[in-house]
Design a protein around this motif. Structure first.
Motif, PDB file in Angstrom:
ATOM      1  N   GLY A  98       0.788  -1.221   0.000  1.00 16.54           N
ATOM      2  CA  GLY A  98       0.000   0.000   0.000  1.00 16.54           C
ATOM      3  C   GLY A  98       0.821   1.272   0.000  1.00 16.54           C
ATOM      4  O   GLY A  98       1.974   1.302   0.438  1.00 16.54           O
ATOM      5  N   VAL A  99       0.196   2.334  -0.511  1.00 16.31           N
ATOM      6  CA  VAL A  99       0.729   3.689  -0.443  1.00 16.31           C
ATOM      7  C   VAL A  99      -0.298   4.526   0.303  1.00 16.31           C
ATOM      8  O   VAL A  99      -1.469   4.583  -0.088  1.00 16.31           O
ATOM      9  CB  VAL A  99       0.966   4.275  -1.851  1.00 16.31           C
ATOM     10  N   PHE A 100       0.119   5.155   1.394  1.00 19.07           N
ATOM     11  CA  PHE A 100      -0.759   5.993   2.202  1.00 19.07           C
ATOM     12  C   PHE A 100      -0.227   7.416   2.140  1.00 19.07           C
ATOM     13  O   PHE A 100       0.915   7.679   2.529  1.00 19.07           O
ATOM     14  CB  PHE A 100      -0.799   5.490   3.646  1.00 19.07           C
ATOM     15  N   ALA A 101      -1.041   8.325   1.632  1.00 19.37           N
ATOM     16  CA  ALA A 101      -0.569   9.678   1.359  1.00 19.37           C
ATOM     17  C   ALA A 101      -1.502  10.716   1.971  1.00 19.37           C
ATOM     18  O   ALA A 101      -2.716  10.678   1.767  1.00 19.37           O
ATOM     19  CB  ALA A 101      -0.467   9.902  -0.151  1.00 19.37           C
ATOM     20  N   SER A 102      -0.905  11.638   2.714  1.00 17.91           N
ATOM     21  CA  SER A 102      -1.654  12.728   3.328  1.00 17.91           C
ATOM     22  C   SER A 102      -0.781  13.973   3.308  1.00 17.91           C
ATOM     23  O   SER A 102       0.412  13.908   3.629  1.00 17.91           O
ATOM     24  CB  SER A 102      -2.043  12.383   4.773  1.00 17.91           C
ATOM     25  N   ARG A 103      -1.364  15.090   2.950  1.00 20.88           N
ATOM     26  CA  ARG A 103      -0.575  16.320   2.868  1.00 20.88           C
ATOM     27  C   ARG A 103      -0.088  16.766   4.245  1.00 20.88           C
ATOM     28  O   ARG A 103       1.077  17.078   4.428  1.00 20.88           O
ATOM     29  CB  ARG A 103      -1.413  17.427   2.228  1.00 20.88           C
ATOM     30  N   LYS A 145      -4.209  -8.110   9.600  1.00 22.56           N
ATOM     31  CA  LYS A 145      -3.170  -9.142   9.663  1.00 22.56           C
ATOM     32  C   LYS A 145      -2.444  -9.265   8.324  1.00 22.56           C
ATOM     33  O   LYS A 145      -2.151 -10.362   7.834  1.00 22.56           O
ATOM     34  CB  LYS A 145      -3.770 -10.485  10.074  1.00 22.56           C
ATOM     35  N   ASP A 146      -2.133  -8.119   7.757  1.00 21.29           N
ATOM     36  CA  ASP A 146      -1.488  -8.039   6.456  1.00 21.29           C
ATOM     37  C   ASP A 146      -0.076  -7.476   6.647  1.00 21.29           C
ATOM     38  O   ASP A 146       0.100  -6.333   7.071  1.00 21.29           O
ATOM     39  CB  ASP A 146      -2.293  -7.123   5.533  1.00 21.29           C
ATOM     40  N   VAL A 147       0.932  -8.295   6.370  1.00 21.61           N
ATOM     41  CA  VAL A 147       2.319  -7.875   6.581  1.00 21.61           C
ATOM     42  C   VAL A 147       2.966  -7.362   5.283  1.00 21.61           C
ATOM     43  O   VAL A 147       4.196  -7.248   5.206  1.00 21.61           O
ATOM     44  CB  VAL A 147       3.158  -9.020   7.176  1.00 21.61           C
ATOM     45  N   SER A 148       2.158  -7.024   4.299  1.00 19.94           N
ATOM     46  CA  SER A 148       2.705  -6.480   3.048  1.00 19.94           C
ATOM     47  C   SER A 148       3.383  -5.139   3.303  1.00 19.94           C
ATOM     48  O   SER A 148       3.053  -4.427   4.251  1.00 19.94           O
ATOM     49  CB  SER A 148       1.584  -6.298   2.017  1.00 19.94           C
ATOM     50  N   GLU A 149       4.316  -4.794   2.421  1.00 20.66           N
ATOM     51  CA  GLU A 149       5.024  -3.531   2.585  1.00 20.66           C
ATOM     52  C   GLU A 149       4.091  -2.340   2.364  1.00 20.66           C
ATOM     53  O   GLU A 149       3.161  -2.407   1.556  1.00 20.66           O
ATOM     54  CB  GLU A 149       6.188  -3.453   1.595  1.00 20.66           C
ATOM     55  N   VAL A 150       4.334  -1.275   3.099  1.00 21.23           N
ATOM     56  CA  VAL A 150       3.550  -0.047   2.938  1.00 21.23           C
ATOM     57  C   VAL A 150       4.510   1.141   2.911  1.00 21.23           C
ATOM     58  O   VAL A 150       5.587   1.111   3.506  1.00 21.23           O
ATOM     59  CB  VAL A 150       2.517   0.146   4.060  1.00 21.23           C
ATOM     60  N   THR A 151       4.096   2.189   2.219  1.00 25.38           N
ATOM     61  CA  THR A 151       4.848   3.432   2.154  1.00 25.38           C
ATOM     62  C   THR A 151       3.919   4.564   2.552  1.00 25.38           C
ATOM     63  O   THR A 151       2.792   4.658   2.047  1.00 25.38           O
ATOM     64  CB  THR A 151       5.377   3.685   0.725  1.00 25.38           C
ATOM     65  N   ALA A 152       4.367   5.415   3.459  1.00 27.05           N
ATOM     66  CA  ALA A 152       3.603   6.596   3.856  1.00 27.05           C
ATOM     67  C   ALA A 152       4.331   7.824   3.335  1.00 27.05           C
ATOM     68  O   ALA A 152       5.529   7.998   3.596  1.00 27.05           O
ATOM     69  CB  ALA A 152       3.456   6.665   5.372  1.00 27.05           C
ATOM     70  N   ILE A 153       3.632   8.668   2.583  1.00 25.92           N
ATOM     71  CA  ILE A 153       4.278   9.842   2.013  1.00 25.92           C
ATOM     72  C   ILE A 153       3.497  11.102   2.368  1.00 25.92           C
ATOM     73  O   ILE A 153       2.294  11.071   2.631  1.00 25.92           O
ATOM     74  CB  ILE A 153       4.425   9.736   0.478  1.00 25.92           C
ATOM     75  N   ALA A 154       4.218  12.223   2.401  1.00 23.14           N
ATOM     76  CA  ALA A 154       3.624  13.546   2.592  1.00 23.14           C
ATOM     77  C   ALA A 154       4.155  14.440   1.480  1.00 23.14           C
ATOM     78  O   ALA A 154       5.336  14.382   1.146  1.00 23.14           O
ATOM     79  CB  ALA A 154       3.983  14.118   3.964  1.00 23.14           C
ATOM     80  N   ALA A 155       3.297  15.234   0.905  1.00 21.28           N
ATOM     81  CA  ALA A 155       3.722  16.153  -0.153  1.00 21.28           C
ATOM     82  C   ALA A 155       2.888  17.413  -0.066  1.00 21.28           C
ATOM     83  O   ALA A 155       1.667  17.363  -0.185  1.00 21.28           O
ATOM     84  CB  ALA A 155       3.559  15.496  -1.524  1.00 21.28           C
TER      85      ALA A 155
END
Length: 237
Positions: A75-80, A122-132
């Motif tokens: 997942g990609v989680f993005a919040s300003r 219960k999901d151990v997949s990689e995630v990225t959190a970004i701010a822009a």
């Protein structure tokens, strides 16, 4: 130019939780509540559910429906701005000489929401959190497209809540809590194209979320995202 597929999407705001509701609201906009009210997160265990702040409930409200048939997905989680209301409350506590809440601090970091959802599912997949601060939506989609080079599908969640009044003089923010969740794939769904504009011209929509949602609802074929330094166009084929 980046080209990939949009398999499914869902968006969430107070009173708007279906594609039909969003389309009708976009055609006939009206003021929306600033408070989420009761957001149903029945898929999340009650003890963990209590840790979801309004920002987290908004993002989870958008993401959980598109994840109903998916066990694991990066997942990609993005919040300003991230969870600025929570961060401000922690700073005010420090100013008043109150001890820092370890739980509050852990929930204020930018990747807290992705961690909570990972634990709940219960999901151990990689995630990225970004701010822009600029072009949040194109940057989130570019990160998702990068992950699609190695993964067959990626969850992309973009979310924000209005800034506290203290900060509103210094930065723009959304007018109401809003989140968009998309399942992006290499080869299943409608074409989605992210393209750099070297010499941006014309007018971008004043609200990036609204511009994206108009494309997702089929009201526009593309949305423009423009900053002082760059311009991007997101198109749905």
């Amino acid at each position: 130019m980046l080209r990939f597929k949009l398999q499914s999407w869902n968006a969430f705001a107070p009173g708007l939780e279906s594609h039909h509701a969003w389309r009708e609201w976009l055609l006939h906009p009206s003021d929306l509540p600033l408070e989420l009210g009761k957001t149903s997160l029945k898929q999340i265990p009650p003890m963990l559910r209590r840790r979801f702040t309004p920002l987290g409930r908004c993002a989870a409200g958008a993401a959980l429906p598109v994840l109903s048939d998916i066990d694991a997905i990066p997942g990609v989680f993005a919040s300003r701005h991230g969870d600025t209301p929570l961060t401000l409350s922690l700073l005010e506590g420090i100013a008043n000489g109150e001890p820092m809440s370890p739980t509050g601090f852990s929930l204020a970091v930018h990747n807290a929401l992705s961690g909570l959802l990972s634990i709940a599912r219960k999901d151990v997949s990689e995630v990225t959190a970004i701010a822009a601060m600029e072009n949040l939506i194109p940057n989130a989609l570019i990160e998702a497209a990068t992950q699609l080079q190695e993964q067959p599908q990626v969850l992309c969640v973009i979310y924000d809540v209005p800034l506290p009044e203290l900060y509103q003089a210094y930065s723009d923010s959304v007018d109401f809590p809003c989140a968009v969740a998309m399942i992006l794939t290499r080869d299943e769904g409608d074409d989605l194209v992210v393209q750099r504009e070297n010499s941006p011209s014309g007018t971008a929509h004043h609200d990036d979320f609204i511009g994206l949602l108009r494309v997702l609802c089929g009201l526009d074929t593309s949305a423009r995202f423009v900053s002082d330094s760059s311009g991007w166009r997101v198109s749905r084929g």
